[in-house]
Design a protein around this motif. Sequence first.
Motif, PDB file in Angstrom:
ATOM      1  N   UNK A 132      62.626  58.620  26.759  1.00  0.00           N
ATOM      2  CA  UNK A 132      62.409  60.078  26.809  1.00  0.00           C
ATOM      3  C   UNK A 132      63.675  60.819  26.373  1.00  0.00           C
ATOM      4  N   UNK A 133      64.829  60.343  26.847  1.00  0.00           N
ATOM      5  CA  UNK A 133      66.108  60.945  26.479  1.00  0.00           C
ATOM      6  C   UNK A 133      66.334  60.838  24.974  1.00  0.00           C
ATOM      7  N   UNK A 184      66.934  64.149  22.892  1.00  0.00           N
ATOM      8  CA  UNK A 184      68.339  64.455  22.589  1.00  0.00           C
ATOM      9  C   UNK A 184      68.883  63.866  21.289  1.00  0.00           C
ATOM     10  N   UNK A 185      68.140  63.002  20.615  1.00  0.00           N
ATOM     11  CA  UNK A 185      68.681  62.309  19.448  1.00  0.00           C
ATOM     12  C   UNK A 185      69.202  63.283  18.392  1.00  0.00           C
ATOM     13  N   UNK A 187      77.131  56.184  15.430  1.00  0.00           N
ATOM     14  CA  UNK A 187      77.679  56.466  16.757  1.00  0.00           C
ATOM     15  C   UNK A 187      76.597  56.953  17.726  1.00  0.00           C
ATOM     16  N   UNK A 188      75.609  57.663  17.223  1.00  0.00           N
ATOM     17  CA  UNK A 188      74.491  58.090  18.067  1.00  0.00           C
ATOM     18  C   UNK A 188      73.727  56.871  18.570  1.00  0.00           C
ATOM     19  N   UNK A 189      73.446  55.944  17.665  1.00  0.00           N
ATOM     20  CA  UNK A 189      72.742  54.723  18.050  1.00  0.00           C
ATOM     21  C   UNK A 189      73.568  53.940  19.073  1.00  0.00           C
ATOM     22  N   UNK A 244      71.647  63.601  30.065  1.00  0.00           N
ATOM     23  CA  UNK A 244      72.078  64.154  28.773  1.00  0.00           C
ATOM     24  C   UNK A 244      73.581  64.384  28.708  1.00  0.00           C
ATOM     25  N   UNK A 245      74.163  64.921  29.768  1.00  0.00           N
ATOM     26  CA  UNK A 245      75.613  65.163  29.778  1.00  0.00           C
ATOM     27  C   UNK A 245      76.368  63.840  29.697  1.00  0.00           C
TER      28      UNK A 245
END
Length: 177
Positions: free
Chosen positions: A10-11, A15-16, A36-38, A57-58
């Motif tokens: 879900x995150x 947020x992706x 870096x996101x992955x 998320x934080x």
Amino acid sequence: MPSWNTQIARLFTEQKKALEAFVTRRTGSAQVAADLTQESFLRLARLDSGEKIDNLPAFLFTIASNLVRDHQRQAIRRERMEAGEPSDELPCSTPSAVDQLAAYQDETLMHDAIGALPEATRQIFLLYHVDECSYREIAERLTISPRSVEYQLRRALIDCRAYIQARLANDAKGSRP
């Protein structure tokens, strides 16, 4: 309560894009941002599902920020390695002791001014000026409105300016014979 994998999925969906945009702004590269996101999501997924994280998320953005910092350090190391040994013929670009002291005093004064801000205002100020988050990103992370972010940033600048002016005035009074 949803399972850890469900929370991560879900995150990822929620947020992706925001995380990739955040990392792209900090690195200047969409490809590096994608990697870096992955890696950020992978590191979060590898955590023990029993760990209690209040704000996923934080926490995810913190992981990404740390990865960006590590990436930038590695890039600097690579540049230094490729540049080779410094030449003795180059002029010294090191600032004088007086310039270094002045810079240190300015930095200390600004640090003190930021430290004097109320906690919430300081957090917003640092997210904007250090982590380079947009108003919208800050608002989403702190669950406040973008208008509140704008107000808090304006308030922070006013308070920092007043703090610095007061300190400089006090220092000037103290140095008079």
